[in-house]
Design an enzyme around this catalytic site. Structure first.
Site, PDB file in Angstrom:
ATOM      1  N   ILE A 106       0.778  -1.309   0.101  1.00  0.00           N
ATOM      2  CA  ILE A 106       0.284   0.023  -0.427  1.00  0.00           C
ATOM      3  C   ILE A 106       0.945   0.536   0.116  1.00  0.00           C
ATOM      4  CG2 ILE A 106       0.123   0.116   2.508  1.00  0.00           C
ATOM      5  CD1 ILE A 106      -3.090   1.186   2.368  1.00  0.00           C
ATOM      6  N   CYS A 107       0.287   2.278  -0.547  1.00  0.00           N
ATOM      7  CA  CYS A 107       1.094   3.716  -0.645  1.00  0.00           C
ATOM      8  C   CYS A 107       2.393   4.062  -1.553  1.00  0.00           C
ATOM      9  CB  CYS A 107       1.020   3.626   0.978  1.00  0.00           C
ATOM     10  SG  CYS A 107       1.467   5.974   1.369  1.00  0.00           S
ATOM     11  N   ALA A 108       3.138   4.286  -0.524  1.00  0.00           N
ATOM     12  CA  ALA A 108       4.596   4.549  -1.556  1.00  0.00           C
ATOM     13  C   ALA A 108       5.098   2.815  -2.030  1.00  0.00           C
ATOM     14  CB  ALA A 108       5.294   4.658  -0.618  1.00  0.00           C
ATOM     15  N   TYR A 128       0.672   5.596  -3.566  1.00  0.00           N
ATOM     16  CA  TYR A 128      -0.006   6.841  -3.651  1.00  0.00           C
ATOM     17  C   TYR A 128      -0.172   7.686  -5.173  1.00  0.00           C
ATOM     18  CZ  TYR A 128      -0.374  10.875  -0.633  1.00  0.00           C
ATOM     19  OH  TYR A 128      -0.229  12.793  -0.324  1.00  0.00           O
ATOM     20  N   SER A 154      -2.478  -0.858  -2.716  1.00  0.00           N
ATOM     21  CA  SER A 154      -3.463   0.498  -2.477  1.00  0.00           C
ATOM     22  C   SER A 154      -3.325   1.712  -2.848  1.00  0.00           C
ATOM     23  CB  SER A 154      -4.103  -0.414  -1.363  1.00  0.00           C
ATOM     24  OG  SER A 154      -5.638   0.550  -1.323  1.00  0.00           O
TER      25      SER A 154
END
Length: 188
Positions: A106-108, A128, A154
């Site tokens: 998720i994210c970075a 992200y 995500s």
């Protein structure tokens, strides 16, 4: 059969992106282990919250990817960079992918941790906003959660609940995922 997953924690991890999957997966009955990649169990989040992991990467040793069903890689800029800097973490995540296990980031983390390992090549993913520019050879989607086979990605802290529910849906069952989503009011 009880499913087993682990979450890697490195200093600078994004709080919600780690704790939400830990919480939801445990609610779903997944045997979840938190793993500090440092020498101590204590890990500092991006927001200054100290979390005590279940074990360290060193104590986990040469764990066999076959012993696990999923690995969760939280984001947070510094946390993702610290995970990416660990050769042992990279080797374990690659072994999970090669063994056909779920790799969830998720994210970075998709761009910073998975892409350099070659795990996004020819795959659909999300991350992200803006981080997708660091990834080549993959198809970025603006969806909140993207599932491509056993790869679940995500976008960020605001999508952590949906991310965790998607992992439960694939790892445990759609019915369990719906039950957890309703119990935490993610859906009504």
């Amino acid at each position: 059969m009880v499913k087993k997953a682990l979450v890697f924690l490195a200093d600078g991890f994004e709080d919600v992106e780690a704790i939400t999957p830990i919480d939801y997966l445990r609610r779903a009955g997944v045997e979840l282990t938190t793993v500090s990649i440092g020498s101590e169990l204590s890990v500092q989040s991006a927001r200054g919250v100290t979390v005590n992991a279940d074990t360290t990467l060193e104590k986990l040793g040469r764990a066999n990817a076959a012993d696990w069903d999923a690995v969760v890689v939280p984001g947070g800029g510094l946390g993702a960079e610290n995970l990416a800097a660990s050769k042992a973490v990279g080797s374990f995540i690659k072994a999970m992918a090669e063994a056909g296990k779920f790799v969830c980031a998720i994210c970075a983390a998709p761009a910073v941790v998975l892409a350099p390992l070659g795990l996004l090549k020819d795959r659909e993913f999300t991350c992200y906003p803006g981080m997708e520019e660091k990834v080549s050879g993959a198809t970025w989607k603006a969806d909140r959660v993207v599932i491509d086979g056993k790869l679940i990605t995500s976008r960020g802290a605001g999508t952590a609940g949906e991310f965790a529910v998607a992992i439960i849906e694939k790892l445990v069952s759609p019915a369990e995922a719906e039950k957890i989503a309703k119990s935490v009011l993610l859906i009504t």
